[in-house]
Every structure is written in structure tokens, then in C-alpha cells.
Enzyme design. Structure first.
Site, PDB file in Angstrom:
ATOM      1  N   ILE A  17       0.714  -1.352   0.066  1.00 15.68           N
ATOM      2  CA  ILE A  17      -0.479  -0.219   0.104  1.00 15.68           C
ATOM      3  C   ILE A  17       0.836   1.530  -0.186  1.00 15.68           C
ATOM      4  O   ILE A  17      -0.145   2.183  -0.138  1.00 15.68           O
ATOM      5  CB  ILE A  17      -1.350   0.021   1.596  1.00 15.68           C
ATOM      6  CG1 ILE A  17      -0.351   0.123   2.454  1.00 15.68           C
ATOM      7  CG2 ILE A  17      -1.881  -1.159   1.132  1.00 15.68           C
ATOM      8  CD1 ILE A  17      -0.786   0.182   4.060  1.00 15.68           C
ATOM      9  N   ARG A  19       5.506   3.381  -0.644  1.00 18.29           N
ATOM     10  CA  ARG A  19       6.825   2.765  -0.637  1.00 18.29           C
ATOM     11  C   ARG A  19       7.627   3.295  -0.799  1.00 18.29           C
ATOM     12  O   ARG A  19       7.140   4.883  -1.151  1.00 18.29           O
ATOM     13  CB  ARG A  19       7.283   1.829  -1.879  1.00 18.29           C
ATOM     14  CG  ARG A  19       7.921   1.832  -2.376  1.00 18.29           C
ATOM     15  CD  ARG A  19       8.023   1.164  -3.561  1.00 18.29           C
ATOM     16  NE  ARG A  19       7.575   0.048  -4.407  1.00 18.29           N
ATOM     17  CZ  ARG A  19       8.085  -1.715  -3.952  1.00 18.29           C
ATOM     18  NH1 ARG A  19       9.811  -1.138  -4.009  1.00 18.29           N
ATOM     19  NH2 ARG A  19       7.769  -2.478  -4.124  1.00 18.29           N
ATOM     20  N   GLY A  20       9.069   3.462  -0.080  1.00 22.51           N
ATOM     21  CA  GLY A  20       9.684   4.912  -0.077  1.00 22.51           C
ATOM     22  C   GLY A  20      10.955   4.807  -0.633  1.00 22.51           C
ATOM     23  O   GLY A  20      11.098   3.223  -1.228  1.00 22.51           O
ATOM     24  N   ARG A  21      12.064   4.999  -0.075  1.00 21.68           N
ATOM     25  CA  ARG A  21      13.754   4.497  -0.060  1.00 21.68           C
ATOM     26  C   ARG A  21      14.168   3.347   0.152  1.00 21.68           C
ATOM     27  O   ARG A  21      14.934   3.036  -0.384  1.00 21.68           O
ATOM     28  CB  ARG A  21      14.533   5.793   0.262  1.00 21.68           C
ATOM     29  CG  ARG A  21      13.948   7.311  -0.392  1.00 21.68           C
ATOM     30  CD  ARG A  21      14.928   8.369  -0.463  1.00 21.68           C
ATOM     31  NE  ARG A  21      15.166   8.864   1.656  1.00 21.68           N
ATOM     32  CZ  ARG A  21      15.964   8.932   1.853  1.00 21.68           C
ATOM     33  NH1 ARG A  21      17.078   9.338   1.522  1.00 21.68           N
ATOM     34  NH2 ARG A  21      15.946   9.002   3.818  1.00 21.68           N
ATOM     35  N   GLY A  23      12.149   0.830   1.886  1.00 27.51           N
ATOM     36  CA  GLY A  23      11.336  -0.309   2.171  1.00 27.51           C
ATOM     37  C   GLY A  23      10.045  -0.021   1.568  1.00 27.51           C
ATOM     38  O   GLY A  23       9.848   0.811   1.101  1.00 27.51           O
ATOM     39  N   LYS A  40       4.968  -1.639   8.276  1.00 29.94           N
ATOM     40  CA  LYS A  40       6.249  -1.283   7.318  1.00 29.94           C
ATOM     41  C   LYS A  40       7.503  -1.544   7.625  1.00 29.94           C
ATOM     42  O   LYS A  40       7.522  -2.425   8.955  1.00 29.94           O
ATOM     43  CB  LYS A  40       6.064   0.476   8.437  1.00 29.94           C
ATOM     44  CG  LYS A  40       7.415   1.379   8.153  1.00 29.94           C
ATOM     45  CD  LYS A  40       7.511   2.343   8.787  1.00 29.94           C
ATOM     46  CE  LYS A  40       8.808   3.283   8.231  1.00 29.94           C
ATOM     47  NZ  LYS A  40       8.408   4.968   8.666  1.00 29.94           N
ATOM     48  N   ASP A 139       9.505  17.072  13.536  1.00 28.74           N
ATOM     49  CA  ASP A 139       8.785  16.869  11.679  1.00 28.74           C
ATOM     50  C   ASP A 139       7.852  17.010  11.409  1.00 28.74           C
ATOM     51  O   ASP A 139       7.084  16.107  10.528  1.00 28.74           O
ATOM     52  CB  ASP A 139       9.602  15.791  11.307  1.00 28.74           C
ATOM     53  CG  ASP A 139       9.988  15.894   9.546  1.00 28.74           C
ATOM     54  OD1 ASP A 139       9.761  17.643   8.974  1.00 28.74           O
ATOM     55  OD2 ASP A 139       9.800  14.899   9.061  1.00 28.74           O
TER      56      ASP A 139
END
Length: 284
Positions: A17, A19-21, A23, A40, A139
Site C-alpha cells: 500500500i 513504498r519509500g526509499r 522499504g 512497515k 518533523d
């Protein structure tokens, strides 16, 4: 039995569902709880040994475990952690795929004051809870604000990779952490700081919800940082013509360059604009 095997025995992995840098995020099902969650998973081989990203990888589950000891409805809850040699997997609340950033990007016309007040109230409640436990998010931005998959009106503060713990004695933090448009000036100036940096960032989020643009901007990151450090908060008439004086008053108190005069998350929750739910007398 390895951590990965334990994970697969307890949770059934479904579709990807997100996607990142480093994983992916997958929907997963826990038969024993008869419930869906988000998994995650971050691959450690994609992280440099001395990188800030590796530090965030080690930091996020620790902070989230602390927060999950005292769950809050507006903070993403960590249910399980599986740490192996190859990867780190965190089982989290399942959230709607769109973030606040996505909602704001597609929101035309802009959010009304009541809708903005409802969202900010939840965000402030989450931050006040973090601050009581000595956690500073560092953040806060629309990209890190999610919504519950079962109740899209319920906000969930997420991504604690940059978060830090002040300690039991309410210490101070240092280091440049955050995102250009939303970072507080004392962070950029290299000073020690505390949880008030989150209040500044939440104030910028409110400004964007009401105006559709950030209060401080520039053509480059350097120009944005310079504008943030100046902290010259303005309300352009063409954008703020229909925004109430109560909302502007709260913005001034949250986006206050002097951190000692900036209100806390608890104080912001008691502001008249929040207490009224953004229902104010229309401007003539």
C-alpha cells in the site's frame, strides 16, 4: 526461530500500500485479533552505517514504543516490532492511503475554518500528549499526518524517525532536524530548543490549511531558511480576506519567532478559536 518467521506466523501479508526509499508498507491481517494492520518493513542493507537514516531507523521504534505504552487516539500506534539482521518491521495502525498533504493538494476551495479547527485540535492533542511524555516530534508537516482507515475524520500523527526524548528533567535538544517550510527558526539558528518547535510547525500547518500556501517561502532551500529565520509573519489580504481575526490571533501565537513567548500545545488547545470549533462571527 528468527524474527521474520515469527512475523509471518502471526501476520498474513497482503497487498503493498506504500513504498519509500528504504522499504515498503503492506496491509496485513492478524487472525488472532481478526484485524488488519499496516506493516512497515525497512531493508537495512540500503542504509549506510553512518547515515542519519540508520539513526532514524533505530530511533523510531524506541520512541513509538514509549508512546504506545500510553496510547493516544491521534497518534499512530505501534503494535509489534520485528528486528532481524536484514530488516526492521513495524506493525502499525492501518491508515487511509491519503495524507493531509494529499487532502490539501486536492482541496479546492480551501478548507473551512471549522474543518481546519477540527484537524488542528486533534494535532494539538497529539502533540500535547507527546510533550507530556517528553517526546518532541521535530518533523510535523502535512505529509506526516495520516487518517484512520476506519474513521477518515480521525487524524493520526505519524513518522517519529526524527523525534527525540527530552528526558525526565525536561532537557533541551540541538541539531538541525525538520523540513524547510515547517522548521522553527531556533532550530536553523543552531540554538538549543524544546517542544515549542512542534507548536511552530503545527502553526505553519494551520496557515497552509487556511491559505493554501506556506507563510515563509523562497526559490531555494536557502531562501526558505532565510525567510523562516526572519519570521516575518504576514496575512496577504487576497488570501486572508475571509479568515477570522481569531484564527489570525492563534497563528500569531503559534508562529511566534520568540520561543519563550510562543504558546504551548496545551495553551493552544484552550484558545477561543479552537474551543469554538472555528465557528466565528463572519468578517464584514
Amino acid at each position: 526461530m528468527c524474527e521474520t518467521t515469527i512475523l509471518k506466523n502471526k501476520y498474513q501479508m497482503c497487498e503493498e500500500i506504500g513504498r519509500g526509499r528504504f522499504g515498503i508498507i503492506s496491509r496485513c491481517f492478524c487472525p488472532s485479533k481478526n484485524a488488519f494492520f499496516a506493516c512497515k518493513t525497512i531493508r537495512k542493507d540500503l542504509l549506510a552505517d553512518d547515515s542519519t537514516d540508520r539513526e532514524c531507523l533505530q530511533n523510531e521504534p524506541k520512541i513509538m514504543q514509549l508512546l504506545s505504552l500510553s496510547p493516544h487516539p491521534n497518534i499512530l500506534h505501534l503494535h509489534d516490532v520485528y528486528d532481524s539482521d536484514d530488516s526492521l518491521s513495524m506493525i502499525l495502525d492501518l491508515c487511509h492511503p491519503s495524507t493531509l498533504y494529499d487532502r490539501l493538494s486536492s482541496s479546492r476551495p480551501l478548507l473551512t475554518e471549522p474543518k481546519s479547527a477540527a484537524l488542528l485540535s486533534q494535532l494539538l492533542s497529539a502533540l500535547a500528549h507527546c510533550h507530556r511524555l517528553g517526546v518532541v516530534h521535530r518533523d510535523v508537516k502535512p505529509d506526516n499526518i495520516l487518517f484512520d482507515a476506519h474513521d477518515p475524520s480521525r487524524l493520526k500523527l505519524a513518522d517519529f524517525g526524527s523525534a527525540a526524548w527530552l528526558g525526565e528533567d525536561g532537557g533541551r535538544l540541538s541539531g538541525v532536524v525538520g523540513t524547510p517550510y515547517y522548521v522553527a527558526p531556533e532550530v536553523l539558528l543552531g540554538r538549543e530548543y524544546n517542544e515549542k518547535v512542534d507548536v511552530w510547525s503545527a502553526g505553519v500547518v494551520l496557515y497552509v490549511m487556511l491559505a493554501g500556501i506556506p507563510p515563509f517561502y523562497g526559490e531555494t532551500v536557502e531562501e526558505i531558511f532565510e525567510a523562516v529565520i526572519r519570521g516575518n509573519l504576514r496575512f496577504p489580504p487576497r488570501v486572508f480576506r475571509e479568515v477570522s481575526k481569531e484564527a489570525k490571533d492563534l497563528l500569531r501565537k503559534m508562529i511566534c519567532r520568540d520561543a519563550s513567548r510562543r504558546i504551548s500545545a496545551e495553551q493552544a488547545l484552550r484558545h477561543p478559536w479552537i474551543l469554538s470549533g472555528g465557528e466565528v462571527t463572519p468578517i464584514d
